[in-house]
Write a protein that holds these residues in place. Structure first.
Motif, PDB file in Angstrom:
ATOM      1  N   ARG A 136     -13.010   7.067   3.031  1.00  0.00           N
ATOM      2  CA  ARG A 136     -13.159   6.742   4.451  1.00  0.00           C
ATOM      3  C   ARG A 136     -12.986   5.249   4.718  1.00  0.00           C
ATOM      4  N   LEU A 137     -12.021   4.677   4.032  1.00  0.00           N
ATOM      5  CA  LEU A 137     -11.629   3.281   4.256  1.00  0.00           C
ATOM      6  C   LEU A 137     -10.452   3.254   5.220  1.00  0.00           C
ATOM      7  N   PRO A 138     -10.135   2.089   5.791  1.00  0.00           N
ATOM      8  CA  PRO A 138      -8.988   2.011   6.711  1.00  0.00           C
ATOM      9  C   PRO A 138      -7.693   2.413   6.015  1.00  0.00           C
ATOM     10  N   THR A 139      -6.815   3.044   6.758  1.00  0.00           N
ATOM     11  CA  THR A 139      -5.520   3.418   6.190  1.00  0.00           C
ATOM     12  C   THR A 139      -4.382   2.565   6.734  1.00  0.00           C
ATOM     13  N   ASP A 140      -4.681   1.644   7.628  1.00  0.00           N
ATOM     14  CA  ASP A 140      -3.681   0.640   8.020  1.00  0.00           C
ATOM     15  C   ASP A 140      -3.511  -0.315   6.841  1.00  0.00           C
ATOM     16  N   PRO A 141      -2.291  -0.552   6.353  1.00  0.00           N
ATOM     17  CA  PRO A 141      -2.102  -1.354   5.140  1.00  0.00           C
ATOM     18  C   PRO A 141      -2.763  -2.722   5.190  1.00  0.00           C
ATOM     19  N   ARG A 142      -2.606  -3.439   6.287  1.00  0.00           N
ATOM     20  CA  ARG A 142      -3.179  -4.792   6.341  1.00  0.00           C
ATOM     21  C   ARG A 142      -4.697  -4.750   6.458  1.00  0.00           C
ATOM     22  N   ALA A 143      -5.205  -3.793   7.205  1.00  0.00           N
ATOM     23  CA  ALA A 143      -6.658  -3.664   7.307  1.00  0.00           C
ATOM     24  C   ALA A 143      -7.256  -3.282   5.949  1.00  0.00           C
ATOM     25  N   LEU A 144      -6.584  -2.400   5.239  1.00  0.00           N
ATOM     26  CA  LEU A 144      -7.073  -1.978   3.922  1.00  0.00           C
ATOM     27  C   LEU A 144      -7.043  -3.145   2.939  1.00  0.00           C
TER      28      LEU A 144
ATOM     29  N   VAL B 236       0.860  -1.178   0.000  1.00  0.00           N
ATOM     30  CA  VAL B 236       0.000   0.000   0.000  1.00  0.00           C
ATOM     31  C   VAL B 236       0.898   1.231   0.000  1.00  0.00           C
ATOM     32  N   ASP B 237       0.764   2.062  -1.023  1.00  0.00           N
ATOM     33  CA  ASP B 237       1.612   3.238  -1.120  1.00  0.00           C
ATOM     34  C   ASP B 237       0.822   4.515  -0.840  1.00  0.00           C
ATOM     35  N   ARG B 238       1.499   5.641  -0.994  1.00  0.00           N
ATOM     36  CA  ARG B 238       0.902   6.937  -0.657  1.00  0.00           C
ATOM     37  C   ARG B 238      -0.344   7.218  -1.483  1.00  0.00           C
ATOM     38  N   ARG B 239      -0.304   6.896  -2.778  1.00  0.00           N
ATOM     39  CA  ARG B 239      -1.465   7.135  -3.631  1.00  0.00           C
ATOM     40  C   ARG B 239      -2.679   6.330  -3.163  1.00  0.00           C
ATOM     41  N   MET B 240      -2.452   5.081  -2.842  1.00  0.00           N
ATOM     42  CA  MET B 240      -3.545   4.238  -2.353  1.00  0.00           C
ATOM     43  C   MET B 240      -4.110   4.783  -1.048  1.00  0.00           C
ATOM     44  N   MET B 241      -3.246   5.245  -0.158  1.00  0.00           N
ATOM     45  CA  MET B 241      -3.696   5.816   1.101  1.00  0.00           C
ATOM     46  C   MET B 241      -4.577   7.038   0.867  1.00  0.00           C
ATOM     47  N   THR B 242      -4.196   7.863  -0.109  1.00  0.00           N
ATOM     48  CA  THR B 242      -5.002   9.038  -0.424  1.00  0.00           C
ATOM     49  C   THR B 242      -6.395   8.617  -0.876  1.00  0.00           C
ATOM     50  N   GLY B 243      -6.472   7.619  -1.755  1.00  0.00           N
ATOM     51  CA  GLY B 243      -7.763   7.114  -2.205  1.00  0.00           C
ATOM     52  C   GLY B 243      -8.576   6.539  -1.062  1.00  0.00           C
ATOM     53  N   ALA B 244      -7.915   5.817  -0.161  1.00  0.00           N
ATOM     54  CA  ALA B 244      -8.608   5.219   0.986  1.00  0.00           C
ATOM     55  C   ALA B 244      -9.187   6.301   1.893  1.00  0.00           C
ATOM     56  N   ARG B 245      -8.408   7.342   2.142  1.00  0.00           N
ATOM     57  CA  ARG B 245      -8.906   8.423   2.994  1.00  0.00           C
ATOM     58  C   ARG B 245     -10.109   9.108   2.356  1.00  0.00           C
ATOM     59  N   ARG B 246     -10.069   9.300   1.054  1.00  0.00           N
ATOM     60  CA  ARG B 246     -11.195   9.955   0.371  1.00  0.00           C
ATOM     61  C   ARG B 246     -12.482   9.143   0.508  1.00  0.00           C
TER      62      ARG B 246
ATOM     63  N   LEU C  49      -8.058   2.451  -6.165  1.00  0.00           N
ATOM     64  CA  LEU C  49      -7.790   3.481  -5.165  1.00  0.00           C
ATOM     65  C   LEU C  49      -6.949   4.614  -5.758  1.00  0.00           C
ATOM     66  N   VAL C  50      -6.011   4.273  -6.613  1.00  0.00           N
ATOM     67  CA  VAL C  50      -5.195   5.309  -7.251  1.00  0.00           C
ATOM     68  C   VAL C  50      -6.067   6.205  -8.121  1.00  0.00           C
ATOM     69  N   ARG C  51      -6.988   5.612  -8.864  1.00  0.00           N
ATOM     70  CA  ARG C  51      -7.875   6.421  -9.714  1.00  0.00           C
ATOM     71  C   ARG C  51      -8.720   7.375  -8.859  1.00  0.00           C
ATOM     72  N   VAL C  52      -9.191   6.885  -7.725  1.00  0.00           N
ATOM     73  CA  VAL C  52      -9.957   7.751  -6.821  1.00  0.00           C
ATOM     74  C   VAL C  52      -9.067   8.869  -6.274  1.00  0.00           C
ATOM     75  N   SER C  53      -7.815   8.550  -5.979  1.00  0.00           N
ATOM     76  CA  SER C  53      -6.905   9.569  -5.444  1.00  0.00           C
ATOM     77  C   SER C  53      -6.679  10.700  -6.433  1.00  0.00           C
ATOM     78  N   LEU C  54      -6.883  10.424  -7.715  1.00  0.00           N
ATOM     79  CA  LEU C  54      -6.630  11.411  -8.773  1.00  0.00           C
ATOM     80  C   LEU C  54      -7.884  12.131  -9.230  1.00  0.00           C
ATOM     81  N   SER C  55      -9.054  11.740  -8.732  1.00  0.00           N
ATOM     82  CA  SER C  55     -10.296  12.277  -9.279  1.00  0.00           C
ATOM     83  C   SER C  55     -11.368  12.442  -8.214  1.00  0.00           C
ATOM     84  N   GLY C  56     -11.755  13.687  -7.961  1.00  0.00           N
ATOM     85  CA  GLY C  56     -12.866  13.935  -7.062  1.00  0.00           C
ATOM     86  C   GLY C  56     -14.165  13.388  -7.615  1.00  0.00           C
ATOM     87  N   GLU C  57     -14.301  13.410  -8.934  1.00  0.00           N
ATOM     88  CA  GLU C  57     -15.513  12.870  -9.566  1.00  0.00           C
ATOM     89  C   GLU C  57     -15.646  11.375  -9.294  1.00  0.00           C
TER      90      GLU C  57
END
Length: 217
Positions: A173-181, A161-171, A197-205
């Motif tokens: 409201r999914l867990p940001t702990d790598p194993r939980a995610l 789980v990298d930074r981009r995935m974490m950004t998507g998860a936060r958007r 998750l990366v696509r979500v991190s790049l797009s508010g739409e």
């Protein structure tokens, strides 16, 4: 958890297609598709739209440059022309040079088989990322792209789980702990989940679309 499951289903339904799949790469633990993923990661590493990078990769592969030997044997102009057909024009000349040098490195250091790189690291993610950055055009971002997708077949790298995935998860409201995610999806789906998750991190739409679908809207 129920809310998370609904979000994950909506996310995978709408955006759960890996970049490798979009580029026509049938990802498997074999030399040719692993090399094709490396090419794709190189193209995606520049400041250019992902759709253009994917189109350029498809053109390179359609031209026959699906192995490091074929990529190195192609002329620089052949590589430039293939990139141009994919509308990868802003960085085409520099990228054509990097692809030739990267193919040579793959042949000389890994004998054309990135499984050797995997074996040498023993599945240690930081070591995999470090060795990947030796390839021209592959920096930390490109290494992350490669590992996100290759964890579909290099299962000992999961969960990555990298930074981009974490950004998507936060958007979402999914867990940001790598194993939980990563635990929200079955093992084989982890790479699709990562790409979504990366696509979500790049797009508010995309974030809004997934959220509404998960809520039944």
């Amino acid at each position: 958890m129920a809310d998370h499951r609904a979000t994950v289903r909506a996310l995978l339904d709408r955006y759960g297609r890996g970049y490798a799949d979009e580029a026509g790469v049938r990802l498997a633990d074999r030399p040719a598709p692993l090399y094709q993923l490396l090419v794709l990661a190189t193209l995606l590493s520049t400041r250019i739209r992902a759709a253009v990078a994917v189109a350029a990769a498809r053109e390179l592969f359609a031209a026959g440059y699906r192995t490091p030997a074929a990529m190195e044997a192609a002329t620089w102009q052949d590589r430039v022309d293939a990139l141009g057909r994919g509308h990868y024009r802003r960085y085409d000349e520099r990228t054509a040079t990097m692809l030739g040098a990267g193919a040579r490195l793959c042949l000389e250091r890994w004998r054309g088989d990135l499984r050797r790189l995997h074996r040498e690291t023993g599945g240690d993610v930081p070591a995999v990322r470090r060795l990947l950055t030796a390839f021209p055009g592959i920096g930390p971002t490109g290494a992350d792209i490669f590992v996100r997708e290759v964890q579909a077949v290099w299962v000992d790298l999961r969960p990555f789980v990298d930074r981009r995935m974490m950004t998507g998860a936060r958007r979402l409201r999914l867990p940001t702990d790598p194993r939980a995610l990563a635990g929200l999806v079955a093992g084989p789906d982890v790479a699709r989940f990562a790409a979504a998750l990366v696509r979500v991190s790049l797009s508010g739409e995309a974030t809004g679309e997934v959220t509404r679908a998960a809520a039944g809207g």
